[in-house]
Scaffold this motif. Sequence first.
Motif, PDB file in Angstrom:
ATOM      1  N   PRO A 249     -17.870  45.835  30.593  1.00 15.49           N
ATOM      2  CA  PRO A 249     -16.853  46.364  31.509  1.00 15.49           C
ATOM      3  C   PRO A 249     -17.256  47.704  32.107  1.00 15.49           C
ATOM      4  N   SER A 250     -16.871  47.924  33.359  1.00 13.03           N
ATOM      5  CA  SER A 250     -17.101  49.243  33.954  1.00 13.03           C
ATOM      6  C   SER A 250     -16.045  50.201  33.406  1.00 13.03           C
ATOM      7  N   ASP A 251     -16.464  51.431  33.191  1.00 15.41           N
ATOM      8  CA  ASP A 251     -15.558  52.443  32.653  1.00 15.41           C
ATOM      9  C   ASP A 251     -14.828  53.114  33.815  1.00 15.41           C
ATOM     10  N   ASP A 252     -13.548  52.787  33.940  1.00 19.03           N
ATOM     11  CA  ASP A 252     -12.740  53.348  35.026  1.00 19.03           C
ATOM     12  C   ASP A 252     -11.634  54.231  34.437  1.00 19.03           C
ATOM     13  N   THR A 253     -11.864  54.707  33.216  1.00 20.98           N
ATOM     14  CA  THR A 253     -10.828  55.507  32.542  1.00 20.98           C
ATOM     15  C   THR A 253     -10.826  56.931  33.113  1.00 20.98           C
ATOM     16  N   PRO A 254      -9.678  57.626  33.025  1.00 23.61           N
ATOM     17  CA  PRO A 254      -9.531  58.871  33.803  1.00 23.61           C
ATOM     18  C   PRO A 254     -10.500  59.991  33.446  1.00 23.61           C
ATOM     19  N   PHE A 255     -10.762  60.228  32.162  1.00 25.30           N
ATOM     20  CA  PHE A 255     -11.671  61.341  31.856  1.00 25.30           C
ATOM     21  C   PHE A 255     -13.081  61.044  32.362  1.00 25.30           C
ATOM     22  N   ALA A 256     -13.508  59.807  32.145  1.00 25.57           N
ATOM     23  CA  ALA A 256     -14.860  59.436  32.619  1.00 25.57           C
ATOM     24  C   ALA A 256     -14.922  59.478  34.146  1.00 25.57           C
ATOM     25  N   ASN A 257     -13.822  59.117  34.797  1.00 26.83           N
ATOM     26  CA  ASN A 257     -13.796  59.091  36.261  1.00 26.83           C
ATOM     27  C   ASN A 257     -14.020  60.461  36.892  1.00 26.83           C
ATOM     28  N   ARG A 258     -13.792  61.513  36.091  1.00 27.81           N
ATOM     29  CA  ARG A 258     -13.978  62.864  36.636  1.00 27.81           C
ATOM     30  C   ARG A 258     -15.449  63.123  37.000  1.00 27.81           C
ATOM     31  N   ILE A 259     -16.354  62.262  36.512  1.00 27.07           N
ATOM     32  CA  ILE A 259     -17.778  62.425  36.856  1.00 27.07           C
ATOM     33  C   ILE A 259     -17.989  62.268  38.365  1.00 27.07           C
ATOM     34  N   GLY A 404     -26.757  60.542  50.431  1.00 21.33           N
ATOM     35  CA  GLY A 404     -26.969  59.238  49.797  1.00 21.33           C
ATOM     36  C   GLY A 404     -28.026  59.257  48.712  1.00 21.33           C
ATOM     37  N   GLY A 405     -29.294  59.407  49.102  1.00 18.39           N
ATOM     38  CA  GLY A 405     -30.387  59.308  48.117  1.00 18.39           C
ATOM     39  C   GLY A 405     -30.570  60.576  47.311  1.00 18.39           C
ATOM     40  N   THR A 406     -29.472  61.119  46.783  1.00 22.96           N
ATOM     41  CA  THR A 406     -29.522  62.414  46.098  1.00 22.96           C
ATOM     42  C   THR A 406     -29.001  62.309  44.661  1.00 22.96           C
ATOM     43  N   GLU A 407     -29.058  61.094  44.092  1.00 19.86           N
ATOM     44  CA  GLU A 407     -28.528  60.924  42.740  1.00 19.86           C
ATOM     45  C   GLU A 407     -29.292  61.786  41.730  1.00 19.86           C
ATOM     46  N   HIS A 408     -30.592  61.956  41.934  1.00 22.66           N
ATOM     47  CA  HIS A 408     -31.404  62.722  40.982  1.00 22.66           C
ATOM     48  C   HIS A 408     -31.050  64.201  40.982  1.00 22.66           C
ATOM     49  N   THR A 409     -30.458  64.692  42.063  1.00 15.42           N
ATOM     50  CA  THR A 409     -30.112  66.117  42.120  1.00 15.42           C
ATOM     51  C   THR A 409     -28.599  66.359  42.066  1.00 15.42           C
ATOM     52  N   HIS A 410     -27.802  65.470  42.704  1.00 20.01           N
ATOM     53  CA  HIS A 410     -26.361  65.706  42.839  1.00 20.01           C
ATOM     54  C   HIS A 410     -25.503  64.742  42.034  1.00 20.01           C
ATOM     55  N   GLY A 411     -26.151  63.810  41.317  1.00 24.45           N
ATOM     56  CA  GLY A 411     -25.387  62.988  40.377  1.00 24.45           C
ATOM     57  C   GLY A 411     -24.934  61.652  40.906  1.00 24.45           C
ATOM     58  N   ILE A 412     -24.189  60.968  40.041  1.00 26.19           N
ATOM     59  CA  ILE A 412     -23.913  59.540  40.199  1.00 26.19           C
ATOM     60  C   ILE A 412     -23.022  59.227  41.403  1.00 26.19           C
ATOM     61  N   SER A 413     -22.244  60.214  41.876  1.00 24.21           N
ATOM     62  CA  SER A 413     -21.366  59.929  43.022  1.00 24.21           C
ATOM     63  C   SER A 413     -22.140  59.873  44.339  1.00 24.21           C
ATOM     64  N   SER A 414     -23.418  60.282  44.318  1.00 22.78           N
ATOM     65  CA  SER A 414     -24.184  60.406  45.570  1.00 22.78           C
ATOM     66  C   SER A 414     -24.210  59.130  46.391  1.00 22.78           C
ATOM     67  N   VAL A 415     -24.324  57.975  45.706  1.00 24.16           N
ATOM     68  CA  VAL A 415     -24.474  56.709  46.436  1.00 24.16           C
ATOM     69  C   VAL A 415     -23.124  56.037  46.693  1.00 24.16           C
ATOM     70  N   LEU A 416     -22.041  56.719  46.322  1.00 24.72           N
ATOM     71  CA  LEU A 416     -20.709  56.109  46.436  1.00 24.72           C
ATOM     72  C   LEU A 416     -19.895  56.796  47.527  1.00 24.72           C
ATOM     73  N   LEU A 417     -18.670  56.330  47.685  1.00 24.46           N
ATOM     74  CA  LEU A 417     -17.795  56.920  48.701  1.00 24.46           C
ATOM     75  C   LEU A 417     -17.082  58.176  48.187  1.00 24.46           C
ATOM     76  N   SER A 418     -17.090  58.374  46.860  1.00 26.34           N
ATOM     77  CA  SER A 418     -16.274  59.410  46.220  1.00 26.34           C
ATOM     78  C   SER A 418     -16.281  60.757  46.936  1.00 26.34           C
ATOM     79  N   ASN A 419     -17.469  61.210  47.316  1.00 18.82           N
ATOM     80  CA  ASN A 419     -17.570  62.572  47.858  1.00 18.82           C
ATOM     81  C   ASN A 419     -17.962  62.626  49.327  1.00 18.82           C
ATOM     82  N   VAL A 420     -17.807  61.501  50.022  1.00 24.00           N
ATOM     83  CA  VAL A 420     -18.197  61.481  51.444  1.00 24.00           C
ATOM     84  C   VAL A 420     -17.444  62.565  52.218  1.00 24.00           C
TER      85      VAL A 420
END
Length: 438
Positions: A249-259, A404-420
């Motif tokens: 299962p994907s972890d969609d719980t609130p504390f983890a979601n803060r990532i 987009g291609g900045t996961e190695h420097t800016h983290g897991i949200s880089s490839v997602l819509l979260s911080n667009v």
Amino acid sequence: MTPSLDHEVSDTSERPVHDLVGVGFGPSNLGLAIALRERRAAGGKAPTGLFLERQERFSWHQGMLLDDATMQISFLKDLVTPRNPASDFSFLSFLHRMGRLHDFINHKTLFPLRAEFHDYLVWCAQRVSDQVRYGQHVVALRPVTRHGKVVYLDVVARDTAGRETVERARNVVLAPGLRPSMPEGVHPSDRVWHSEHLLHRLADLPAAPVHGFAVVGAGQSAAEVVGHLHQRFADLPVHAVFSRYGYSPSDDTPFANRIFDPEAVDAYYDAPQEFKDELMHYHRNTNYSAVDPDLIAELYRRFYAERVRGKPRLQIHNMTRVVALTETDDRVDLTLEDQVSGKQTVLTVDHVVYATGYQPVDIRPLLGDLGHHCVFDAAGRPSLQRDYRIVTDDTVTCGLYLQGGTEHTHGISSVLLSNVATRAAEIIDSIEARRATS
Ligand SMILES: Cc1cc2nc3c(=O)[nH]c(=O)nc-3n(C[C@H](O)[C@H](O)[C@H](O)COP(=O)(O)OP(=O)(O)OC[C@H]3O[C@@H](n4cnc5c(N)ncnc54)[C@H](O)[C@@H]3O)c2cc1C
């Protein structure tokens, strides 16, 4: 020694200069175009922008716009709300405009259908169409020098007829997205597909399938493809092939979601490399190789019901890997290896779908000689400043940004819509701050 800019263009021509040219017009640069427009509407001298997109019209992963697929992110993380909750480019404004606001509220969900979110993105793209040119494949960035410094970049694009155009920019924002990734040695063909192209491939089937399908992978896309094929081809087997014991299962719980929050980008950016790796390891299952628990339950319900009826169509080949693939005119033979016993069996299907994820686009071919002035790590990934500017030597005074291609420097949200939305504001702030000091 820094290599010279072999193909430099001296700044003698009278070409107009854009404050910003964006390469690619997916959600990242669409969010940026809206932010630019809102800055200008708020007064002041906000930068001007032009965006070049190789597709003929706006389109967001249309090969995977499956009927029942829902967003894996809250609609509140649309293209604008985290930056400007009062924006009329929000998903709620879209619903209001479509006359569906009350129906959506009654639905009591944060996760709209992906098809509906696609309509929202198209609606946004149409409203900033004055800033975009479609059918423009950017093929090169050429440095423009003045007194030995790269002050502008010429963005070279080709249309479908091969005609070339050049746009000059003080700042270029690359947002080319990700490219589908296949296992080494496996090549896409009429019978072997990546999940990215699923619906297009199904629309063009050469003949009605008779053996069934195999789907390789255990992530969200893999599970969605299995569910779709199982429902759509109601008489055929669908074989899910993966190394895990079961879908996780994907972890969609609130504390983890803060990532995915903007603050997490700061923390990740500042963390030492070893801790970056640890953080990514802890929270990988928020996005990678993990499946929405409702979808897991639905697949299991179908799997079990078929066992009760004695007609198992949905076949799970867990702890299994594909070791060979032979394609003929009318089928594909997959050699599967059980990773416990080492036993090999041959599975015959009409088509194999690899739902094996994506890789960042390698931007170095696009950069050409300019790449010699940019800093890359040993893995070929660009070094980035916190403001998403690619680190260069001091020859380069214009701005080169990457979304987009900045996961190695800016983290897991880089490839997602979260911080667009917030990232767009950060890039414009950076461009404006540099303009103020130049
Ligand atoms: C099936 C699927 C579902 C997803 N669902 C979600 C979700 O629910 N929530 C979430 O947060 N994320 C999701 N994602 C992640 C996805 O990466 C982001 O949603 C989003 O697409 C990132 O936007 P982007 O603009 O950075 O990249 P992209 O959407 O990939 O857009 C890049 C654009 O650049 C264009 N381009 C590339 N190179 C050039 C060039 N040289 N010249 C001109 N144009 C070029 C491409 O044609 C494309 O339009 C999903 C991904 C997939 C594959």
